[in-house]
Design a protein around this motif. Structure first.
Motif, PDB file in Angstrom:
ATOM      1  N   LYS A 335       0.879  -1.182   0.000  1.00  0.00           N
ATOM      2  CA  LYS A 335       0.000   0.000   0.000  1.00  0.00           C
ATOM      3  C   LYS A 335       0.911   1.225   0.000  1.00  0.00           C
ATOM      4  CE  LYS A 335      -3.937  -2.088   2.378  1.00  0.00           C
ATOM      5  NZ  LYS A 335      -4.800  -2.012   1.193  1.00  0.00           N
ATOM      6  N   THR A 336       0.903   1.976  -1.125  1.00  0.00           N
ATOM      7  CA  THR A 336       1.802   3.123  -1.273  1.00  0.00           C
ATOM      8  C   THR A 336       1.257   4.337  -0.538  1.00  0.00           C
ATOM      9  OG1 THR A 336       0.740   3.888  -3.310  1.00  0.00           O
ATOM     10  CG2 THR A 336       2.500   2.249  -3.517  1.00  0.00           C
ATOM     11  N   THR A 337       2.119   5.331  -0.390  1.00  0.00           N
ATOM     12  CA  THR A 337       1.719   6.562   0.302  1.00  0.00           C
ATOM     13  C   THR A 337       0.685   7.352  -0.486  1.00  0.00           C
ATOM     14  OG1 THR A 337       3.624   7.650  -0.724  1.00  0.00           O
ATOM     15  CG2 THR A 337       3.912   6.786   1.507  1.00  0.00           C
ATOM     16  N   THR A 338       0.579   7.098  -1.786  1.00  0.00           N
ATOM     17  CA  THR A 338      -0.422   7.799  -2.605  1.00  0.00           C
ATOM     18  C   THR A 338      -1.751   7.066  -2.626  1.00  0.00           C
ATOM     19  OG1 THR A 338       0.348   6.656  -4.612  1.00  0.00           O
ATOM     20  CG2 THR A 338       1.354   8.779  -4.082  1.00  0.00           C
ATOM     21  N   GLY A 339      -1.836   5.937  -1.931  1.00  0.00           N
ATOM     22  CA  GLY A 339      -3.091   5.192  -1.870  1.00  0.00           C
ATOM     23  C   GLY A 339      -3.208   4.086  -2.891  1.00  0.00           C
ATOM     24  N   ALA A 340      -2.209   3.908  -3.758  1.00  0.00           N
ATOM     25  CA  ALA A 340      -2.273   2.837  -4.760  1.00  0.00           C
ATOM     26  C   ALA A 340      -1.880   1.503  -4.130  1.00  0.00           C
ATOM     27  CB  ALA A 340      -1.349   3.159  -5.933  1.00  0.00           C
TER      28      ALA A 340
END
Length: 522
Positions: A335-340
């Protein structure tokens, strides 16, 4: 007369100044130069917060020079010093920074090299390009010339002793009567003023920056591999079985799965999904969420093949379904910091004899080619006749153009007043030179009535109506202007009271009435 050379010289200097400003404005608008207002302390003590720096494109750049480049995806410009690299990838560093810049732009990606530094000029620019100041400059430019003309007219009325209407020409006529350099300066001032006002309106009709949505490929990738200690045996060349080779269970029952993540930072947890042909499946968490901050992250998990097989056999005993060959999918969940989210899987087949990779070696790499929409603040662009310019540069150019127009206008007013005729006759000779014919003093023909008109403008109208020229002479300090048609002489003498005249009287004729001065409608 002694002032005329200076007047011409200063007028030509004004034209040259206007030309330089026009060239500078075109350079900024065409993108060959840019305006940078410094923020932060990264270039102290060379530049400080609020300084203004002009950067210009150069054919080449070298180490030690200060240059600007665009920060990817941020709509901002970094102004740092080149410390190394070449045209393929320059290395930048702020003089007051401890580390080098992560971005290494190419030479053709640079905005330009620093060529002019104005301390605190950015603060002045923001003040000068504010709507109140631009409005004040435009008002002063439009009203200054009118006010100067009004003052001059009032002064002229106080000085004159004639009861005739002033022959001072209208503004557009006065402009035509100016010397050629001043007329060129006036035209340039008008162009600068109109361009500056248009740019000012466009620049202040919106913010300096605006949100921009870009479609960016994620480029996220996961590289898998696995190894197992198998000892020395004829089955393998060494003591370690490596992917994509199968792992024979007689030699090893523990397999280590490694993975390397390339992409945006975030958190990662790993699980294993086990399923059997009969429909049974189970999920086993292998590692908990782990946070990482860099673009790359490595991890590993251990698979106990005996434990996984035992779990499937226990389920088979309960359900009565044969376990058969198991499918194991090792999935790192990112889970990336951009929400992807990125959830690649390594698929393995487990049988009583071996653990094998499902598919070919290509299955060891998982790539996410999807695109994501990223919103970033970028400089707002203003398009004008196919040329794009940033809003901040448009504000700067508009302020410079308006100030230049105001300065040139002031110069024109000053020199126009200094070169203006000091008496009415001189004003007439200057304004109506094209229709005047200087002749020797001539008497009024006998028998021809003479009509004195009250303004030279009226005499000019009569000359234009009849297609005649105005005859002009001076005698005893009195200048005379006349227009002669077939039967009547129309006369104007600046500063003289019109006296009634009479035609020559024939002997025995009746006494004629005096011909009074008349004012013809214009």
């Amino acid at each position: 007369m002694s002032h005329r050379p200076w007047h011409r010289l200063l007028a030509l200097a004004g034209v040259a100044l206007a030309g330089l400003i026009a060239v500078a404005g075109f350079t900024l608008i065409s993108g060959q130069a840019a305006v940078v207002i410094t923020h932060g302390v990264s270039m102290n003590p060379v530049y400080y917060q609020g300084d203004l720096v002009i950067v210009a494109r150069a054919p080449s750049y070298s180490a030690g020079e200060i240059a600007a480049y665009n920060l990817p995806g941020k709509g901002e410009v970094a102004l740092h010093r080149i410390i190394g690299g070449n045209a393929d990838a320059f290395v930048f560093k702020g003089d007051n920074n401890q580390s080098i810049d992560p971005t290494k732009p190419r030479g053709d990606e640079l905005v330009g090299r620093a060529v002019l530094h104005i301390p605190q000029g950015g603060l002045w620019l923001e003040t000068l390009t504010s709507p109140p100041v631009l409005g004040l400059l435009a008002f002063a430019l439009l009203a200054g010339g009118g006010a100067a003309t009004t003052r001059h007219r009032r002064k002229q009325r106080r000085a004159t002793v004639s009861r005739h209407t002033s022959t001072r020409p209208a503004p557009h006529q006065a402009l035509r009567s100016l010397p050629a350099p001043l007329r060129i300066s006036a035209a340039l001032a008008a162009v600068f003023a109109m361009t500056g006002m248009v740019l000012g309106v466009l620049a202040w009709s919106g913010p300096v920056e605006e949100p921009s949505i870009s479609h960016v490929k994620t480029g996220t990738r996961m590289d898998f591999s696995y190894t197992a200690d198998v000892g020395r045996s004829p089955a393998y060349d060494g003591t370690v079985a490596q992917s994509p080779d199968p792992v024979f269970r007689k030699l090893a029952n523990t397999v280590e799965v490694q993975f390397t993540y390339h992409g945006e930072p975030g958190t990662m947890s790993v699980k294993a999904d086990i399923s059997a042909p009969g429909g049974w499946h189970s999920t086993l968490p292998l590692t908990g969420p782990e946070t990482f901050t860099g673009p790359d992250h490595q991890g590993k998990v251990t698979l106990d093949l005996k434990a996984l097989d035992a779990k499937a056999q226990a389920a088979s005993a309960v359900t009565g379904l044969p376990a058969g060959q198991l499918t194991i999918i090792v999935t790192p969940e990112v889970k990336t910091t951009t929400g992807a989210d990125f959830q690649p899987g390594l698929k393995l087949n487990l049988s009583p004899l071996q653990l094998a990779l499902a598919g070919g070696p290509d299955m060891l790499t998982a790539t996410d080619n999807a695109t994501t929409d990223q919103t970033a603040m970028t400089a707002r662009m203003i398009g004008l006749n196919g040329v794009a310019i940033t809003a901040i540069a448009a504000r700067f150019v508009s302020a410079v153009l308006l100030i230049a127009a105001l300065v040139i206008g002031a110069i024109i007013v000053v020199f126009a007043r200094r070169t203006a005729p000091t008496d009415e006759a001189a004003a007439i000779r200057r304004r109506y030179a094209a229709m005047l014919v200087r002749v020797h003093p001539m008497p009024v023909p006998q028998g021809r009535p003479v009509i004195d008109v009250t303004t030279f403008a009226t005499l000019a109208k009569l000359a234009e109506r009849y297609g005649l020229l105005v005859l002009h002479w001076a005698r005893s300090g009195v200048e005379t202007f006349i227009v002669q048609d077939e039967n009547i002489t129309y006369r104007y003498r600046p500063g003289a009271e019109p006296a009634p005249t009479q035609p020559r009287q024939e002997p025995g004729a009746a006494e004629p009435e005096h011909v009074k001065a008349v004012h013809l409608e214009q």
